[in-house]
Design a protein around this motif. Sequence first.
Motif, PDB file in Angstrom:
ATOM      1  N   LEU A 218       0.832  -1.200   0.000  1.00  0.00           N
ATOM      2  CA  LEU A 218       0.000   0.000   0.000  1.00  0.00           C
ATOM      3  C   LEU A 218       0.868   1.252   0.000  1.00  0.00           C
ATOM      4  O   LEU A 218       0.586   2.222  -0.721  1.00  0.00           O
ATOM      5  CB  LEU A 218      -0.916  -0.017   1.222  1.00  0.00           C
ATOM      6  CG  LEU A 218      -2.053   1.004   1.244  1.00  0.00           C
ATOM      7  CD1 LEU A 218      -2.932   0.854   0.015  1.00  0.00           C
ATOM      8  CD2 LEU A 218      -2.874   0.851   2.513  1.00  0.00           C
ATOM      9  N   ARG A 219       1.941   1.231   0.775  1.00  0.00           N
ATOM     10  CA  ARG A 219       2.844   2.383   0.823  1.00  0.00           C
ATOM     11  C   ARG A 219       3.488   2.628  -0.543  1.00  0.00           C
ATOM     12  O   ARG A 219       3.642   3.776  -0.969  1.00  0.00           O
ATOM     13  CB  ARG A 219       3.921   2.140   1.881  1.00  0.00           C
ATOM     14  CG  ARG A 219       4.819   3.358   2.122  1.00  0.00           C
ATOM     15  CD  ARG A 219       5.892   3.078   3.154  1.00  0.00           C
ATOM     16  NE  ARG A 219       5.286   2.833   4.465  1.00  0.00           N
ATOM     17  CZ  ARG A 219       5.398   1.687   5.135  1.00  0.00           C
ATOM     18  NH1 ARG A 219       6.068   0.677   4.616  1.00  0.00           N
ATOM     19  NH2 ARG A 219       4.843   1.558   6.318  1.00  0.00           N
ATOM     20  N   GLU A 220       3.835   1.562  -1.239  1.00  0.00           N
ATOM     21  CA  GLU A 220       4.433   1.693  -2.568  1.00  0.00           C
ATOM     22  C   GLU A 220       3.467   2.366  -3.543  1.00  0.00           C
ATOM     23  O   GLU A 220       3.852   3.244  -4.326  1.00  0.00           O
ATOM     24  CB  GLU A 220       4.837   0.317  -3.090  1.00  0.00           C
ATOM     25  CG  GLU A 220       5.478   0.352  -4.477  1.00  0.00           C
ATOM     26  CD  GLU A 220       5.714  -1.041  -5.043  1.00  0.00           C
ATOM     27  OE1 GLU A 220       6.615  -1.191  -5.887  1.00  0.00           O
ATOM     28  OE2 GLU A 220       4.983  -1.977  -4.646  1.00  0.00           O
ATOM     29  N   ALA A 221       2.198   1.958  -3.493  1.00  0.00           N
ATOM     30  CA  ALA A 221       1.204   2.542  -4.405  1.00  0.00           C
ATOM     31  C   ALA A 221       0.958   4.014  -4.080  1.00  0.00           C
ATOM     32  O   ALA A 221       0.833   4.848  -4.985  1.00  0.00           O
ATOM     33  CB  ALA A 221      -0.100   1.754  -4.316  1.00  0.00           C
ATOM     34  N   VAL A 222       0.876   4.343  -2.787  1.00  0.00           N
ATOM     35  CA  VAL A 222       0.674   5.744  -2.391  1.00  0.00           C
ATOM     36  C   VAL A 222       1.853   6.599  -2.854  1.00  0.00           C
ATOM     37  O   VAL A 222       1.674   7.706  -3.374  1.00  0.00           O
ATOM     38  CB  VAL A 222       0.490   5.850  -0.864  1.00  0.00           C
ATOM     39  CG1 VAL A 222       0.493   7.309  -0.423  1.00  0.00           C
ATOM     40  CG2 VAL A 222      -0.805   5.170  -0.433  1.00  0.00           C
ATOM     41  N   ALA A 223       3.063   6.074  -2.686  1.00  0.00           N
ATOM     42  CA  ALA A 223       4.250   6.814  -3.114  1.00  0.00           C
ATOM     43  C   ALA A 223       4.252   7.026  -4.624  1.00  0.00           C
ATOM     44  O   ALA A 223       4.614   8.099  -5.116  1.00  0.00           O
ATOM     45  CB  ALA A 223       5.509   6.066  -2.676  1.00  0.00           C
ATOM     46  N   ILE A 225       1.654   7.295  -6.591  1.00  0.00           N
ATOM     47  CA  ILE A 225       0.661   8.325  -6.924  1.00  0.00           C
ATOM     48  C   ILE A 225       1.168   9.717  -6.544  1.00  0.00           C
ATOM     49  O   ILE A 225       1.012  10.684  -7.295  1.00  0.00           O
ATOM     50  CB  ILE A 225      -0.676   8.017  -6.217  1.00  0.00           C
ATOM     51  CG1 ILE A 225      -1.311   6.747  -6.808  1.00  0.00           C
ATOM     52  CG2 ILE A 225      -1.647   9.190  -6.351  1.00  0.00           C
ATOM     53  CD1 ILE A 225      -2.538   6.279  -6.071  1.00  0.00           C
ATOM     54  N   ARG A 226       1.789   9.826  -5.387  1.00  0.00           N
ATOM     55  CA  ARG A 226       2.222  11.147  -4.900  1.00  0.00           C
ATOM     56  C   ARG A 226       3.307  11.760  -5.768  1.00  0.00           C
ATOM     57  O   ARG A 226       3.481  12.984  -5.778  1.00  0.00           O
ATOM     58  CB  ARG A 226       2.714  11.015  -3.461  1.00  0.00           C
ATOM     59  CG  ARG A 226       1.598  10.769  -2.447  1.00  0.00           C
ATOM     60  CD  ARG A 226       2.158  10.649  -1.045  1.00  0.00           C
ATOM     61  NE  ARG A 226       2.833  11.863  -0.634  1.00  0.00           N
ATOM     62  CZ  ARG A 226       3.531  11.985   0.499  1.00  0.00           C
ATOM     63  NH1 ARG A 226       3.637  10.932   1.310  1.00  0.00           N
ATOM     64  NH2 ARG A 226       4.108  13.115   0.812  1.00  0.00           N
ATOM     65  N   THR A 227       4.061  10.929  -6.492  1.00  0.00           N
ATOM     66  CA  THR A 227       5.114  11.483  -7.344  1.00  0.00           C
ATOM     67  C   THR A 227       4.564  12.061  -8.643  1.00  0.00           C
ATOM     68  O   THR A 227       5.323  12.650  -9.409  1.00  0.00           O
ATOM     69  CB  THR A 227       6.150  10.386  -7.702  1.00  0.00           C
ATOM     70  OG1 THR A 227       5.498   9.324  -8.421  1.00  0.00           O
ATOM     71  CG2 THR A 227       6.806   9.835  -6.440  1.00  0.00           C
ATOM     72  N   ILE A 230      -0.174  14.936 -11.817  1.00  0.00           N
ATOM     73  CA  ILE A 230      -1.226  14.824 -12.834  1.00  0.00           C
ATOM     74  C   ILE A 230      -2.317  13.861 -12.394  1.00  0.00           C
ATOM     75  O   ILE A 230      -3.493  14.027 -12.719  1.00  0.00           O
ATOM     76  CB  ILE A 230      -0.625  14.381 -14.185  1.00  0.00           C
ATOM     77  CG1 ILE A 230      -1.687  14.470 -15.281  1.00  0.00           C
ATOM     78  CG2 ILE A 230      -0.036  12.976 -14.113  1.00  0.00           C
ATOM     79  CD1 ILE A 230      -1.151  14.207 -16.664  1.00  0.00           C
ATOM     80  N   ARG A 231      -1.953  12.820 -11.624  1.00  0.00           N
ATOM     81  CA  ARG A 231      -2.969  11.887 -11.122  1.00  0.00           C
ATOM     82  C   ARG A 231      -3.915  12.596 -10.164  1.00  0.00           C
ATOM     83  O   ARG A 231      -5.130  12.365 -10.172  1.00  0.00           O
ATOM     84  CB  ARG A 231      -2.302  10.713 -10.411  1.00  0.00           C
ATOM     85  CG  ARG A 231      -1.598   9.733 -11.331  1.00  0.00           C
ATOM     86  CD  ARG A 231      -1.075   8.546 -10.527  1.00  0.00           C
ATOM     87  NE  ARG A 231      -0.348   7.610 -11.371  1.00  0.00           N
ATOM     88  CZ  ARG A 231      -0.899   6.601 -12.028  1.00  0.00           C
ATOM     89  NH1 ARG A 231      -2.209   6.413 -11.947  1.00  0.00           N
ATOM     90  NH2 ARG A 231      -0.164   5.790 -12.756  1.00  0.00           N
ATOM     91  N   LEU A 232      -3.370  13.451  -9.327  1.00  0.00           N
ATOM     92  CA  LEU A 232      -4.200  14.168  -8.356  1.00  0.00           C
ATOM     93  C   LEU A 232      -5.095  15.183  -9.060  1.00  0.00           C
ATOM     94  O   LEU A 232      -6.242  15.404  -8.653  1.00  0.00           O
ATOM     95  CB  LEU A 232      -3.308  14.859  -7.319  1.00  0.00           C
ATOM     96  CG  LEU A 232      -2.371  13.924  -6.556  1.00  0.00           C
ATOM     97  CD1 LEU A 232      -1.515  14.714  -5.565  1.00  0.00           C
ATOM     98  CD2 LEU A 232      -3.165  12.845  -5.821  1.00  0.00           C
ATOM     99  N   GLN A 233      -4.585  15.778 -10.127  1.00  0.00           N
ATOM    100  CA  GLN A 233      -5.398  16.715 -10.896  1.00  0.00           C
ATOM    101  C   GLN A 233      -6.577  15.993 -11.551  1.00  0.00           C
ATOM    102  O   GLN A 233      -7.718  16.469 -11.498  1.00  0.00           O
ATOM    103  CB  GLN A 233      -4.523  17.402 -11.947  1.00  0.00           C
ATOM    104  CG  GLN A 233      -3.439  18.282 -11.361  1.00  0.00           C
ATOM    105  CD  GLN A 233      -2.384  18.681 -12.372  1.00  0.00           C
ATOM    106  OE1 GLN A 233      -2.524  18.438 -13.579  1.00  0.00           O
ATOM    107  NE2 GLN A 233      -1.306  19.300 -11.906  1.00  0.00           N
ATOM    108  N   MET A 234      -6.295  14.848 -12.167  1.00  0.00           N
ATOM    109  CA  MET A 234      -7.361  14.074 -12.799  1.00  0.00           C
ATOM    110  C   MET A 234      -8.337  13.559 -11.758  1.00  0.00           C
ATOM    111  O   MET A 234      -9.548  13.496 -11.992  1.00  0.00           O
ATOM    112  CB  MET A 234      -6.769  12.904 -13.584  1.00  0.00           C
ATOM    113  CG  MET A 234      -7.787  12.165 -14.439  1.00  0.00           C
ATOM    114  SD  MET A 234      -8.455  13.215 -15.756  1.00  0.00           S
ATOM    115  CE  MET A 234      -9.891  12.266 -16.247  1.00  0.00           C
ATOM    116  N   LEU A 235      -7.822  13.204 -10.588  1.00  0.00           N
ATOM    117  CA  LEU A 235      -8.690  12.719  -9.518  1.00  0.00           C
ATOM    118  C   LEU A 235      -9.676  13.801  -9.084  1.00  0.00           C
ATOM    119  O   LEU A 235     -10.848  13.510  -8.811  1.00  0.00           O
ATOM    120  CB  LEU A 235      -7.834  12.269  -8.328  1.00  0.00           C
ATOM    121  CG  LEU A 235      -8.576  11.719  -7.115  1.00  0.00           C
ATOM    122  CD1 LEU A 235      -9.381  10.475  -7.488  1.00  0.00           C
ATOM    123  CD2 LEU A 235      -7.582  11.378  -5.997  1.00  0.00           C
TER     124      LEU A 235
END
Length: 428
Positions: A218-223, A225-227, A230-235
């Motif tokens: 889970l930590r790997e996936a969160v890391a 995404i955080r890098t 653009i993912r957060l913008q689309m989200l």
Amino acid sequence: MRRREGAAPVPGGAPLHRNSEYLRWLLGDLLLDIGAGIGAFAFPLITFMVTGSMGTTGLVALVQGLGAVVGMIPGGLLADRVERRRLRLLAGLTGAAVQLALVVVLLGGWAGAVLLAVLAFLDRLRETALGSASNAMLKQIVPTRQLPRAVSVNQGREAAVEMASGPVGGALLGISLVFPPLAHLLGNLGSVLATLSMRGRYLPRTEGSAPTRLVDDLREAVAWIRTQPIRLQMLSVSCAVNLGANGLLFTVMLDLADQGVPATRIGLLNTALAASILLGAFLAPRLVDTVPTGVLAIAPVGLMALVGVLLPLAPSMVWIGVGYALLGIGLPAINASGQGFFTHITPVAMQGRVSALMRMVSLGVMTLAPALAGWGLDLAGATPTLLLFAGVLALGTVVGVLSRDLRRLPVSSRWEAHALAEGLSVPE
């Protein structure tokens, strides 16, 4: 030498219609969608018929949505640790069991708000905890360059099913409350049979990989995404679409049901929506090839906001249907471009987790839509409630326009070069 199983079983140049494994996968999803579409349309109306309250109907739908949110992260972790075909089989079997329980409850006359909410929660919980594996398989079944087309085909399939599910669901509901959940049950069983016919094994990890801890996964996936801002913008845009568009649809449905409009006529609105999505799915592959992905991810949201402002002025069911059609026309382009791009840049071994984290947030926001619609109708009426959801969509449009990374996404033929240049993905 270590080997990954579950790679695309056909050469990269083979068209989708000649990929037999993809067709089996698609058939399973089609059968499931037929049952689920009928069940999803009818369940809020069943709840309203049983309880007689718009607020309670919205609250049950909220609990149903919370089930999806609770199951999202476990589902993503499972999809990245357990053979994905096995999870899809289990999803179909448990779905059939929940629908059988709903049929028994309705036949026995025991249905009430609490029991319906419990069954709805369990159904969505198992759907996201086990069903997430199905979409996670897609990158292993089709070549990367065919992902936009595969996503568009999925949209078209769902739209074609939706065209019929509203009227059919309304007609079945007019005969008996138990017929829609029976259709949902049969759809789950059909998905099980189609999945059993698939030949591949869809392991999420390379054979011989060292075992990992859930928390590290889970930590790997969160890391990851955080890098990628653009993912957060689309989200953010996705959250606005999920809350705003679903809020508009739920508000109209409950308001019409309260006015005594028959379920079959309400179902025809779903047909108008689905027909426009089907048309959009036909156009989406061409649009993704010719129009920058950033434009396709933002422009349709502005159109949805405008529809939300105009819906309170609709003088008849025909004009409401026109509004529904405008709401749906851009959805396939948003999904084919956005979902296709993010599926492309996400490693196979992380498809489940990354998708689950993104969907958990957007679906978590969407769970508020039914409750806000029900409470808004009870407290303020249809017009203020519709304008509230239109405002959410307008906010999503503004966020998209201000998001530089999202705006700059190119056409699909340049995805790979753009992703590598921007450090969004690495070759697998």
